[in-house]
Design a protein around this motif. Sequence first.
Motif, PDB file in Angstrom:
ATOM      1  N   LEU A  52     -14.862  -2.278   5.881  1.00  0.00           N
ATOM      2  CA  LEU A  52     -14.856  -3.098   4.573  1.00  0.00           C
ATOM      3  C   LEU A  52     -16.099  -3.760   4.453  1.00  0.00           C
ATOM      4  O   LEU A  52     -16.661  -4.421   5.199  1.00  0.00           O
ATOM      5  CB  LEU A  52     -13.736  -4.044   5.115  1.00  0.00           C
ATOM      6  CG  LEU A  52     -13.336  -4.969   3.580  1.00  0.00           C
ATOM      7  CD1 LEU A  52     -12.406  -4.061   2.839  1.00  0.00           C
ATOM      8  CD2 LEU A  52     -12.265  -6.170   4.249  1.00  0.00           C
TER       9      LEU A  52
ATOM     10  N   LEU B 155      -7.496  -7.921  -3.364  1.00  0.00           N
ATOM     11  CA  LEU B 155      -6.126  -8.661  -2.983  1.00  0.00           C
ATOM     12  C   LEU B 155      -6.014 -10.099  -3.989  1.00  0.00           C
ATOM     13  O   LEU B 155      -5.051 -11.078  -3.549  1.00  0.00           O
ATOM     14  CB  LEU B 155      -5.926  -9.250  -1.593  1.00  0.00           C
ATOM     15  CG  LEU B 155      -5.954  -7.988  -0.551  1.00  0.00           C
ATOM     16  CD1 LEU B 155      -5.896  -8.636   0.817  1.00  0.00           C
ATOM     17  CD2 LEU B 155      -4.939  -7.045  -1.028  1.00  0.00           C
TER      18      LEU B 155
ATOM     19  N   LEU C 108     -11.341  -3.779  -1.039  1.00  0.00           N
ATOM     20  CA  LEU C 108      -9.914  -4.457  -0.757  1.00  0.00           C
ATOM     21  C   LEU C 108      -9.798  -5.353  -1.871  1.00  0.00           C
ATOM     22  O   LEU C 108     -10.431  -6.695  -1.974  1.00  0.00           O
ATOM     23  CB  LEU C 108      -9.545  -4.672   0.610  1.00  0.00           C
ATOM     24  CG  LEU C 108      -8.035  -5.162   0.750  1.00  0.00           C
ATOM     25  CD1 LEU C 108      -7.211  -3.983   0.332  1.00  0.00           C
ATOM     26  CD2 LEU C 108      -7.960  -5.482   2.371  1.00  0.00           C
TER      27      LEU C 108
ATOM     28  N   CYS D 210      -5.122   4.036   6.713  1.00  0.00           N
ATOM     29  CA  CYS D 210      -6.091   3.598   5.817  1.00  0.00           C
ATOM     30  C   CYS D 210      -7.429   3.379   6.384  1.00  0.00           C
ATOM     31  O   CYS D 210      -8.062   2.386   6.230  1.00  0.00           O
ATOM     32  CB  CYS D 210      -5.721   2.287   4.911  1.00  0.00           C
ATOM     33  SG  CYS D 210      -4.190   2.472   4.339  1.00  0.00           S
TER      34      CYS D 210
ATOM     35  N   PHE E  28      -9.716  -3.216   8.818  1.00  0.00           N
ATOM     36  CA  PHE E  28     -10.442  -2.465   8.008  1.00  0.00           C
ATOM     37  C   PHE E  28     -11.949  -2.378   8.354  1.00  0.00           C
ATOM     38  O   PHE E  28     -12.636  -3.170   7.773  1.00  0.00           O
ATOM     39  CB  PHE E  28     -10.225  -2.689   6.394  1.00  0.00           C
ATOM     40  CG  PHE E  28      -8.893  -2.626   5.933  1.00  0.00           C
ATOM     41  CD1 PHE E  28      -8.166  -1.358   5.774  1.00  0.00           C
ATOM     42  CD2 PHE E  28      -8.059  -3.883   6.038  1.00  0.00           C
ATOM     43  CE1 PHE E  28      -6.998  -1.438   5.407  1.00  0.00           C
ATOM     44  CE2 PHE E  28      -6.711  -3.688   5.543  1.00  0.00           C
ATOM     45  CZ  PHE E  28      -6.185  -2.517   5.041  1.00  0.00           C
TER      46      PHE E  28
ATOM     47  N   LEU F  70     -14.346  -7.604  -0.341  1.00  0.00           N
ATOM     48  CA  LEU F  70     -12.930  -8.306  -0.078  1.00  0.00           C
ATOM     49  C   LEU F  70     -12.983  -9.310  -1.250  1.00  0.00           C
ATOM     50  O   LEU F  70     -13.757 -10.279  -1.191  1.00  0.00           O
ATOM     51  CB  LEU F  70     -12.812  -8.964   1.280  1.00  0.00           C
ATOM     52  CG  LEU F  70     -11.679  -9.509   1.427  1.00  0.00           C
ATOM     53  CD1 LEU F  70     -10.196  -8.686   1.206  1.00  0.00           C
ATOM     54  CD2 LEU F  70     -11.384 -10.187   2.727  1.00  0.00           C
TER      55      LEU F  70
ATOM     56  N   ILE G 269      -7.774  -8.976   8.334  1.00  0.00           N
ATOM     57  CA  ILE G 269      -8.104  -7.862   7.583  1.00  0.00           C
ATOM     58  C   ILE G 269      -9.511  -7.363   8.292  1.00  0.00           C
ATOM     59  O   ILE G 269      -9.622  -6.235   7.892  1.00  0.00           O
ATOM     60  CB  ILE G 269      -8.429  -8.407   6.225  1.00  0.00           C
ATOM     61  CG1 ILE G 269      -6.919  -8.893   5.598  1.00  0.00           C
ATOM     62  CG2 ILE G 269      -9.113  -7.494   5.086  1.00  0.00           C
ATOM     63  CD1 ILE G 269      -6.926  -9.449   4.182  1.00  0.00           C
TER      64      ILE G 269
ATOM     65  N   ILE H  31       0.831  -1.062  -0.017  1.00  0.00           N
ATOM     66  CA  ILE H  31       0.114   0.069  -0.081  1.00  0.00           C
ATOM     67  C   ILE H  31       0.684   1.141  -0.041  1.00  0.00           C
ATOM     68  O   ILE H  31       0.539   2.256  -0.883  1.00  0.00           O
ATOM     69  CB  ILE H  31      -1.089   0.030   1.230  1.00  0.00           C
ATOM     70  CG1 ILE H  31      -2.106  -1.071   1.046  1.00  0.00           C
ATOM     71  CG2 ILE H  31      -1.509   1.385   1.591  1.00  0.00           C
ATOM     72  CD1 ILE H  31      -2.772  -1.227   2.385  1.00  0.00           C
TER      73      ILE H  31
ATOM     74  N   ILE I 222      -8.767  -0.143  -2.701  1.00  0.00           N
ATOM     75  CA  ILE I 222      -7.266  -0.413  -2.895  1.00  0.00           C
ATOM     76  C   ILE I 222      -7.557  -1.633  -3.659  1.00  0.00           C
ATOM     77  O   ILE I 222      -8.002  -2.725  -3.373  1.00  0.00           O
ATOM     78  CB  ILE I 222      -6.671  -0.729  -1.475  1.00  0.00           C
ATOM     79  CG1 ILE I 222      -6.469   0.917  -0.735  1.00  0.00           C
ATOM     80  CG2 ILE I 222      -5.444  -1.263  -1.647  1.00  0.00           C
ATOM     81  CD1 ILE I 222      -5.868   0.632   0.591  1.00  0.00           C
TER      82      ILE I 222
ATOM     83  N   VAL J 238     -11.006   2.675   4.094  1.00  0.00           N
ATOM     84  CA  VAL J 238     -11.178   1.558   2.982  1.00  0.00           C
ATOM     85  C   VAL J 238     -12.262   0.879   3.374  1.00  0.00           C
ATOM     86  O   VAL J 238     -12.565  -0.008   4.161  1.00  0.00           O
ATOM     87  CB  VAL J 238      -9.725   0.708   3.273  1.00  0.00           C
ATOM     88  CG1 VAL J 238      -9.893  -0.385   2.116  1.00  0.00           C
ATOM     89  CG2 VAL J 238      -8.688   1.599   2.817  1.00  0.00           C
TER      90      VAL J 238
END
Length: 177
Positions: free
Chosen positions: A89, A68, A66, A60, A86, A92, A82, A8, A40, A63
């Motif tokens: 969130l 990934l 996310l 962050c 976050f 994900l 996670i 990040i 992100i 966020v």
Amino acid sequence: MSALSNAINEKYGENDEETSGPIIIRRPVRGPSLGSLRVIALNHRRMDSLGDLAWLQTSCPNVSELDLACNAFSDWKQVFDIFSTFPRLAFLNLTDNPLEKNLSEIGMPPNHSRLQVLILNKTNVSWNTLEALLSAFKDMNGYTEIELEGEFPQVKRLHMNENPLVDINNVGKNFPN
């Protein structure tokens, strides 16, 4: 392998100068500050850990998405971290991460009421893991009861987007051969 916090900072960080000996190279700031990031995306970064959790939480805080996909996360504890790192969130994507371990070996995931989309394509999760995840996140889907009996090895895809199902057990019995 690398950590999420490093990736990040590398992609979205605000470093505006680079020193190489007596030469200083100035470059424009890359975009919005880390604190204002809501989305992100860090695909194909060979990440296998979160890194500095305290830095992620303070840097962050907003966020909500996310991505990934195509990394090396294999530890469900990292995935659960996670959710606590976050708190906003809602989305994900863990596509193509080797999350093969059963959740029974790790424990139940924390209840994360804001999560609306969890993508687990090409992760090789077992039915037991899927059942545990659905149970942990059943409030987000409106399920009142989840029971998966037996295995369906012929099933290659299972999509359950925006459905009004109350009992997933009946759906499991109706998978095509």
